[in-house]
Design a protein around this motif. Structure first.
Motif, PDB file in Angstrom:
ATOM      1  N   ALA A 245       0.948  -1.239  -0.076  1.00  0.00           N
ATOM      2  CA  ALA A 245      -0.106  -0.208  -0.066  1.00  0.00           C
ATOM      3  C   ALA A 245       0.910   1.187  -0.168  1.00  0.00           C
ATOM      4  CB  ALA A 245      -0.981  -0.044   1.049  1.00  0.00           C
ATOM      5  N   ARG A 246       0.561   2.201  -0.846  1.00  0.00           N
ATOM      6  CA  ARG A 246       1.236   3.610  -0.996  1.00  0.00           C
ATOM      7  C   ARG A 246       1.431   4.441   0.307  1.00  0.00           C
ATOM      8  NH1 ARG A 246      -0.157   4.641  -7.390  1.00  0.00           N
ATOM      9  NH2 ARG A 246       0.571   2.997  -8.231  1.00  0.00           N
ATOM     10  N   ALA A 247      -0.014   4.620   1.044  1.00  0.00           N
ATOM     11  CA  ALA A 247      -0.037   5.224   2.257  1.00  0.00           C
ATOM     12  C   ALA A 247      -0.949   4.262   3.310  1.00  0.00           C
ATOM     13  CB  ALA A 247      -0.892   6.625   2.015  1.00  0.00           C
ATOM     14  N   VAL A 248      -0.628   4.684   4.458  1.00  0.00           N
ATOM     15  CA  VAL A 248      -1.303   3.732   5.589  1.00  0.00           C
ATOM     16  C   VAL A 248      -1.570   4.715   6.605  1.00  0.00           C
ATOM     17  CG1 VAL A 248      -0.818   1.694   7.134  1.00  0.00           C
ATOM     18  CG2 VAL A 248      -0.120   1.997   4.936  1.00  0.00           C
ATOM     19  N   LEU A 249      -2.850   4.633   7.349  1.00  0.00           N
ATOM     20  CA  LEU A 249      -3.316   5.220   8.553  1.00  0.00           C
ATOM     21  C   LEU A 249      -3.614   4.149   9.407  1.00  0.00           C
ATOM     22  CD1 LEU A 249      -5.682   8.190   9.136  1.00  0.00           C
ATOM     23  CD2 LEU A 249      -6.065   5.782  10.329  1.00  0.00           C
ATOM     24  N   LEU A 250      -2.799   4.023  10.494  1.00  0.00           N
ATOM     25  CA  LEU A 250      -3.088   2.879  11.527  1.00  0.00           C
ATOM     26  C   LEU A 250      -3.748   3.625  12.846  1.00  0.00           C
ATOM     27  CD1 LEU A 250      -2.879  -0.088  12.555  1.00  0.00           C
ATOM     28  CD2 LEU A 250      -0.312   0.404  12.680  1.00  0.00           C
ATOM     29  N   ALA A 251      -4.885   3.325  13.129  1.00  0.00           N
ATOM     30  CA  ALA A 251      -5.483   3.684  14.024  1.00  0.00           C
ATOM     31  C   ALA A 251      -5.409   3.021  15.529  1.00  0.00           C
ATOM     32  CB  ALA A 251      -6.987   4.103  14.081  1.00  0.00           C
ATOM     33  N   VAL A 252      -4.922   3.205  16.579  1.00  0.00           N
ATOM     34  CA  VAL A 252      -4.948   2.280  17.872  1.00  0.00           C
ATOM     35  C   VAL A 252      -5.489   2.948  19.074  1.00  0.00           C
ATOM     36  CG1 VAL A 252      -3.306   0.939  19.129  1.00  0.00           C
ATOM     37  CG2 VAL A 252      -2.758   1.576  16.633  1.00  0.00           C
ATOM     38  N   GLY A 253      -6.439   2.315  19.754  1.00  0.00           N
ATOM     39  CA  GLY A 253      -6.917   2.704  20.899  1.00  0.00           C
ATOM     40  C   GLY A 253      -5.860   2.271  22.297  1.00  0.00           C
ATOM     41  N   ARG A 254      -5.559   3.231  22.751  1.00  0.00           N
ATOM     42  CA  ARG A 254      -4.659   3.005  23.815  1.00  0.00           C
ATOM     43  C   ARG A 254      -5.229   2.198  24.885  1.00  0.00           C
ATOM     44  NH1 ARG A 254      -2.674   8.202  25.180  1.00  0.00           N
ATOM     45  NH2 ARG A 254      -4.571   8.375  26.816  1.00  0.00           N
ATOM     46  N   GLU A 255      -6.619   2.191  25.302  1.00  0.00           N
ATOM     47  CA  GLU A 255      -7.292   1.436  26.154  1.00  0.00           C
ATOM     48  C   GLU A 255      -7.847   0.332  25.674  1.00  0.00           C
ATOM     49  OE1 GLU A 255      -6.342   2.254  28.968  1.00  0.00           O
ATOM     50  OE2 GLU A 255      -5.491   4.313  28.480  1.00  0.00           O
ATOM     51  N   ASP A 256      -7.482  -0.258  24.582  1.00  0.00           N
ATOM     52  CA  ASP A 256      -7.936  -1.299  23.800  1.00  0.00           C
ATOM     53  C   ASP A 256      -7.963  -2.626  24.498  1.00  0.00           C
ATOM     54  OD1 ASP A 256      -8.964  -3.629  22.084  1.00  0.00           O
ATOM     55  OD2 ASP A 256      -8.411  -2.326  20.243  1.00  0.00           O
ATOM     56  N   ARG A 257      -9.173  -3.207  24.952  1.00  0.00           N
ATOM     57  CA  ARG A 257      -9.043  -4.395  25.781  1.00  0.00           C
ATOM     58  C   ARG A 257      -9.543  -5.694  24.930  1.00  0.00           C
ATOM     59  NH1 ARG A 257      -6.110  -1.713  27.757  1.00  0.00           N
ATOM     60  NH2 ARG A 257      -5.716  -1.528  29.780  1.00  0.00           N
ATOM     61  N   ILE A 258      -9.850  -5.387  23.578  1.00  0.00           N
ATOM     62  CA  ILE A 258     -10.456  -6.397  22.789  1.00  0.00           C
ATOM     63  C   ILE A 258      -9.275  -6.997  21.682  1.00  0.00           C
ATOM     64  CG2 ILE A 258     -12.117  -6.889  20.924  1.00  0.00           C
ATOM     65  CD1 ILE A 258     -14.031  -5.386  22.546  1.00  0.00           C
ATOM     66  N   ALA A 259      -8.868  -5.855  21.054  1.00  0.00           N
ATOM     67  CA  ALA A 259      -7.944  -6.118  19.702  1.00  0.00           C
ATOM     68  C   ALA A 259      -6.429  -6.014  20.593  1.00  0.00           C
ATOM     69  CB  ALA A 259      -7.964  -5.205  18.623  1.00  0.00           C
ATOM     70  N   LEU A 260      -6.491  -5.380  21.680  1.00  0.00           N
ATOM     71  CA  LEU A 260      -5.145  -5.114  22.284  1.00  0.00           C
ATOM     72  C   LEU A 260      -4.144  -4.120  21.506  1.00  0.00           C
ATOM     73  CD1 LEU A 260      -4.570  -8.798  23.895  1.00  0.00           C
ATOM     74  CD2 LEU A 260      -5.805  -6.817  24.807  1.00  0.00           C
ATOM     75  N   PRO A 261      -3.590  -3.227  22.097  1.00  0.00           N
ATOM     76  CA  PRO A 261      -2.738  -2.556  21.275  1.00  0.00           C
ATOM     77  C   PRO A 261      -1.329  -2.684  20.728  1.00  0.00           C
ATOM     78  CG  PRO A 261      -2.997  -1.519  23.276  1.00  0.00           C
ATOM     79  CD  PRO A 261      -3.687  -2.675  23.247  1.00  0.00           C
TER      80      PRO A 261
END
Length: 302
Positions: A245-261
């Motif tokens: 991919a040429r450009a990537v946006l990666l969004a992360v939840g600091r308090e994520d307890r489901i996917a885990l950051p």
């Protein structure tokens, strides 16, 4: 206090899911070889309409789920290209992600929302949407995920003939989108929203994973976590592959307890992407974060 609230929403959602009755499912191991979904694919027959549902043979059909299903929405104003939207696991209806679809149409993109394998009208009769996509039967889960990645690649190839190609993946849909964006097809913009980028960690560190461990034990075919499971699930890790991919946006939840950051942050390091970290949990990031919507709108419109 705010951090506790965001974590609590995730924990409550997993607790509610644990209350649902599920049949025991024995552990069935899978080969730790790379996923078999990155080779040549047949071209899709035709293309989605300007608006409405579209069904066509899947490029990687599976028993009971041979048909790819897309719901199309037209761009608002001059069209620049196409956004492929990949919903989260167990999505109860596409209305849940309609806000993301509207956001992409406002950026001048037609939107093709893919119904993931084993979801909604692609689910087997008598099963909940998405339940069969992941289970202690790792071999079957792997086959379903390979089908999902192959379908995303085929849609990206089809979209490339129409202009710019964007892929927006949400939660587990973001994991599939990340893997698809390591294939040969052109992806101009890739948005990964709270991807569970390390499934072995999710199995070991969340109630979701422990639920599947219990289902395997109840079926008399238990499986343990640790290094054997990590090796088995390593093919699902996009940080072990090279992005195209040429450009990537990666969004992360600091308090994520489901996917885990941690897994998403490891992916950011491997791909040399600066992650967007928000003070949110998994669900409050995806469905209650104006900052994320604003950043995504700018990313798609750039």
């Amino acid at each position: 206090m705010a951090a506790l609230l965001h974590r609590a929403v995730d924990v409550l959602a997993m607790w509610i899911a644990d209350r649902q009755q599920r049949s025991p499912t024995g552990f069935r191991p899978a080969d730790p070889a790379p996923l078999d979904c990155f080779g040549p694919l047949p071209a899709l027959a035709g293309e989605p309409p300007r608006e409405g549902a579209w069904r066509t043979p899947s490029p990687r059909p599976s028993p009971g789920d041979p048909t790819l299903v897309v719901h199309a929405r037209p761009a608002l104003g001059p069209r620049r290209g196409t956004a492929i939207l990949v919903p989260p696991w167990k999505v109860p209806g596409l209305g849940v992600v309609s806000g993301y679809a509207r956001l992409a149409t406002r950026a001048g993109l037609d939107v093709w929302t893919l119904v993931p394998p084993r979801h909604l009208d692609r689910a087997a009769p008598g099963t909940r949407s998405g339940e069969a996509l992941f289970s202690p039967d790792v071999r079957a889960s792997r086959a379903a995920f390979e089908q999902l990645v192959a379908e995303l690649r085929a849609l990206a190839a089809l979209a490339a003939a129409r202009g710019e190609v964007a892929v927006v993946g949400i939660s587990l849909g973001a994991l599939a989108a990340a893997l698809a964006a390591t294939g040969p097809e052109r992806v101009d913009r890739l948005a990964l929203l709270a991807p569970p980028a390390d499934l072995a960690a999710v199995f070991e560190g969340t109630p979701i994973g422990r639920r599947y461990l219990r289902l395997g034990a109840r079926a008399g075919a238990p499986f343990g976590a640790g290094e054997p499971l990590a090796r088995m699930l390593a093919p699902f890790r996009p940080d072990l592959r090279t992005p195209t991919a040429r450009a990537v946006l990666l969004a992360v939840g600091r308090e994520d307890r489901i996917a885990l950051p941690a897994g998403a942050l490891a992916l950011a390091r491997a791909w040399r992407v600066e992650p967007r970290v928000y003070p949110r949990g998994h669900l409050t990031l995806l469905f209650g974060c104006r900052a994320l919507r604003r950043d995504l709108a700018r990313f798609l419109a750039a």
